[in-house]
Design a protein around this motif. Structure first.
Motif, short mmCIF file in Angstrom:
data_model
loop_
_atom_site.label_atom_id
_atom_site.label_comp_id
_atom_site.label_asym_id
_atom_site.label_seq_id
_atom_site.Cartn_x
_atom_site.Cartn_y
_atom_site.Cartn_z
N GLY A 49 -8.85 7.35 0.61
CA GLY A 49 -9.31 8.64 0.85
C GLY A 49 -10.89 8.78 0.34
O GLY A 49 -11.47 8.02 0.12
N PHE A 50 -11.25 10.11 0.58
CA PHE A 50 -12.69 10.45 0.26
C PHE A 50 -13.17 9.95 -1.05
O PHE A 50 -12.45 10.26 -2.09
N ARG A 51 -14.29 9.37 -1.09
CA ARG A 51 -14.90 9.19 -2.40
C ARG A 51 -14.03 7.80 -3.21
O ARG A 51 -14.58 7.44 -4.01
N GLY A 52 -13.20 7.28 -2.61
CA GLY A 52 -12.36 6.33 -3.25
C GLY A 52 -12.59 4.87 -2.68
O GLY A 52 -13.64 4.72 -1.95
N ASP A 53 -12.01 3.88 -2.91
CA ASP A 53 -11.96 2.82 -2.29
C ASP A 53 -10.82 2.04 -2.29
O ASP A 53 -9.73 2.79 -2.57
N HIS A 54 -10.57 0.82 -2.11
CA HIS A 54 -9.43 0.11 -1.80
C HIS A 54 -8.45 0.41 -3.18
O HIS A 54 -7.21 0.20 -3.06
N HIS A 55 -8.97 0.30 -4.43
CA HIS A 55 -8.20 0.54 -5.59
C HIS A 55 -7.15 1.57 -5.48
O HIS A 55 -6.19 1.67 -5.93
N GLY A 56 -7.40 2.66 -4.82
CA GLY A 56 -6.47 3.93 -4.98
C GLY A 56 -5.24 3.49 -4.10
O GLY A 56 -4.38 4.11 -4.39
N LEU A 57 -5.07 2.44 -3.32
CA LEU A 57 -3.93 2.22 -2.52
C LEU A 57 -3.29 0.98 -3.14
O LEU A 57 -2.37 0.48 -2.47
N GLU A 58 -3.93 0.37 -4.20
CA GLU A 58 -3.34 -0.90 -4.57
C GLU A 58 -1.76 -0.55 -5.23
O GLU A 58 -0.98 -1.71 -4.88
N THR A 59 -1.48 0.54 -5.63
CA THR A 59 0.03 0.62 -6.19
C THR A 59 0.91 0.99 -5.14
O THR A 59 1.90 0.05 -5.15
N ILE A 60 0.37 1.50 -4.05
CA ILE A 60 1.33 1.64 -2.76
C ILE A 60 1.53 0.16 -2.29
O ILE A 60 2.75 -0.08 -2.01
N ALA A 61 0.59 -0.19 -2.24
CA ALA A 61 0.44 -1.82 -1.52
C ALA A 61 1.57 -2.79 -2.45
O ALA A 61 2.40 -3.35 -1.94
N ALA A 62 1.46 -2.77 -3.69
CA ALA A 62 2.17 -3.56 -4.61
C ALA A 62 3.63 -2.92 -4.39
O ALA A 62 4.67 -3.99 -4.62
N HIS A 63 3.98 -1.79 -4.26
CA HIS A 63 5.39 -1.47 -4.00
C HIS A 63 5.93 -1.69 -2.68
O HIS A 63 7.12 -1.56 -2.56
N LEU A 64 5.15 -2.17 -1.64
CA LEU A 64 5.68 -2.59 -0.36
C LEU A 64 5.89 -3.90 -0.32
O LEU A 64 5.47 -4.87 0.23
N THR A 65 6.99 -4.29 -1.04
CA THR A 65 7.75 -5.69 -1.32
C THR A 65 7.76 -6.24 -0.05
O THR A 65 8.53 -5.92 0.71
N GLY A 66 7.26 -7.65 -0.22
CA GLY A 66 7.36 -8.39 1.12
C GLY A 66 6.59 -8.03 2.35
O GLY A 66 6.68 -8.88 3.42
N VAL A 67 5.58 -7.20 2.13
CA VAL A 67 4.82 -6.55 3.45
C VAL A 67 3.40 -7.09 2.81
O VAL A 67 2.89 -6.96 1.88
N ARG A 68 2.54 -7.67 4.15
CA ARG A 68 0.95 -7.97 4.07
C ARG A 68 0.36 -6.68 4.16
O ARG A 68 0.76 -5.85 5.04
N VAL A 69 -0.38 -6.07 3.20
CA VAL A 69 -1.07 -4.88 3.42
C VAL A 69 -2.58 -5.14 3.29
O VAL A 69 -3.03 -5.85 2.39
N ILE A 70 -3.05 -4.77 4.18
CA ILE A 70 -4.60 -4.70 4.15
C ILE A 70 -5.27 -3.49 3.97
O ILE A 70 -4.63 -2.48 4.60
#
Length: 333
Positions: A49-70
């Motif tokens: 989202g606005f004013r964020g960076d990739h860190h903001g979606l790290e937690t969702i990425a980590a919970h998507l077990t077994g998936v490659r998240v870019i």
């Protein structure tokens, strides 16, 4: 700056592989991070989202077990180079080129959070192909209309002042720690002290990582002059909307109205949370994504040609559904 506050998801994050890469997109560098197994059979391209960076979606990425998240840093935010002009057409061109440069096909799921939901929706409406579009805390209605118009007008004045005042003063306003904290408090709904400290720390660290004042002003203008509903009639892929019960930016009735306009939409409402689903409740959000991915196999083609000549809106909302996600959140100390 003080040492980082320990994440509630620290052990899960530590167990998630992550690689930092960069790529040239139309002559400018985009930095991105790959989470999860490199040999995963499924890929998600996620836009923050606005004013964020990739860190903001790290937690969702980590919970998507077994998936490659870019997860790329949007141009002009984090460490990615800014665009010449940060309007919606430029963001669409960037995301489309980034998607192509990485060799992603229609099998890759496309996800956007908040302002990212506008970028990915506009891109899919313009032809970016995906088997599933995921919108987390989507901006479902115009920000310049209705009850949020006054607040939006004030925010426009704030960003305009930050851009036109002498550089030291303007940057001081835009990166003012007290203002950032007020924004963070306004969005947080959790009463857990540890969670609140961590979210505030995330905003303190990453909310002011933008390339220049012009980029942040133009990006903000883009974020409030466009919304997902603008592109609803041109989105013909399955859509998973993950909304929040107490989102102050887009209320649930507006999310339902958007879901009804989309050709094939499922609306999941996460209870007890606001605009920070990606921080406060990533587990139910990720669970909804994994479930919908399993139910949405790859398609032989985009399908737009097959629907050529269909009247606008025909069949729309025929499969729109609404469900409620579990409020249970697993955290790792």
């Amino acid at each position: 700056m003080q040492p980082p506050v320990l994440s509630p998801y620290q052990s899960l994050m530590a167990a998630t592989p992550v690689v930092h890469r960069s790529v040239q997109v139309d002559g400018r560098t985009t930095h991105y991070w790959e989470y999860g197994p490199s040999d995963a059979t499924q890929t998600v391209l996620a836009v923050h989202g606005f004013r964020g960076d990739h860190h903001g979606l790290e937690t969702i990425a980590a919970h998507l077990t077994g998936v490659r998240v870019i997860v790329p840093d949007l141009p002009g935010f984090g460490v990615s180079d800014p665009l010449p002009v940060s309007d919606i057409e430029s963001y669409v061109a960037w995301l489309t080129a980034f998607h192509a440069t990485l060799g992603l096909g229609r099998d890759a799921v496309v996800l956007g959070h908040s302002f990212g939901s506008i970028v990915v929706s506009a891109s899919v409406a313009a032809g970016l192909d995906t088997r599933l579009l995921v919108l987390v805390n989507p901006i479902a209605a115009p920000a310049l209309q209705g009850p949020r118009a006054v607040g939006t007008g004030i925010a426009i004045g704030y960003y305009r002042a930050g851009a036109v005042l002498p550089k030291p003063i303007g940057l001081g306003i835009l990166r003012n720690a007290a203002i950032v904290r007020v924004m963070s408090i306004a969005m947080l709904k959790s009463h857990d002290r540890g969670m609140r400290r961590w979210v505030h720390d995330q905003h303190d660290r990453y909310f002011s990582a933008f390339a220049n004042r012009t980029s942040v002003l133009e990006a903000f203008r883009t974020s409030v002059t466009h919304d997902v509903s603008e592109y609803a009639d041109r989105i013909d892929v399955p859509v998973l909307m993950i909304a929040a019960e107490h989102d102050d930016i887009t209320a649930v009735p507006e999310q339902r109205a958007l879901a009804a306009r989309l050709h094939d939409a499922e609306l999941v409402v996460v209870p007890g949370v606001g605009h920070l689903v990606h921080y406060e409740t990533p587990a139910p959000a990720a669970a909804a994504v994994l479930r919908r991915m399993a139910d949405t196999p790859a398609r032989p083609g985009r399908g737009r040609a097959a629907k050529a000549g269909r009247p606008a809106g025909a069949g729309r909302a025929s499969r729109a559904t609404a469900t409620k996600a579990s409020a249970t959140e697993e955290t790792d100390a």
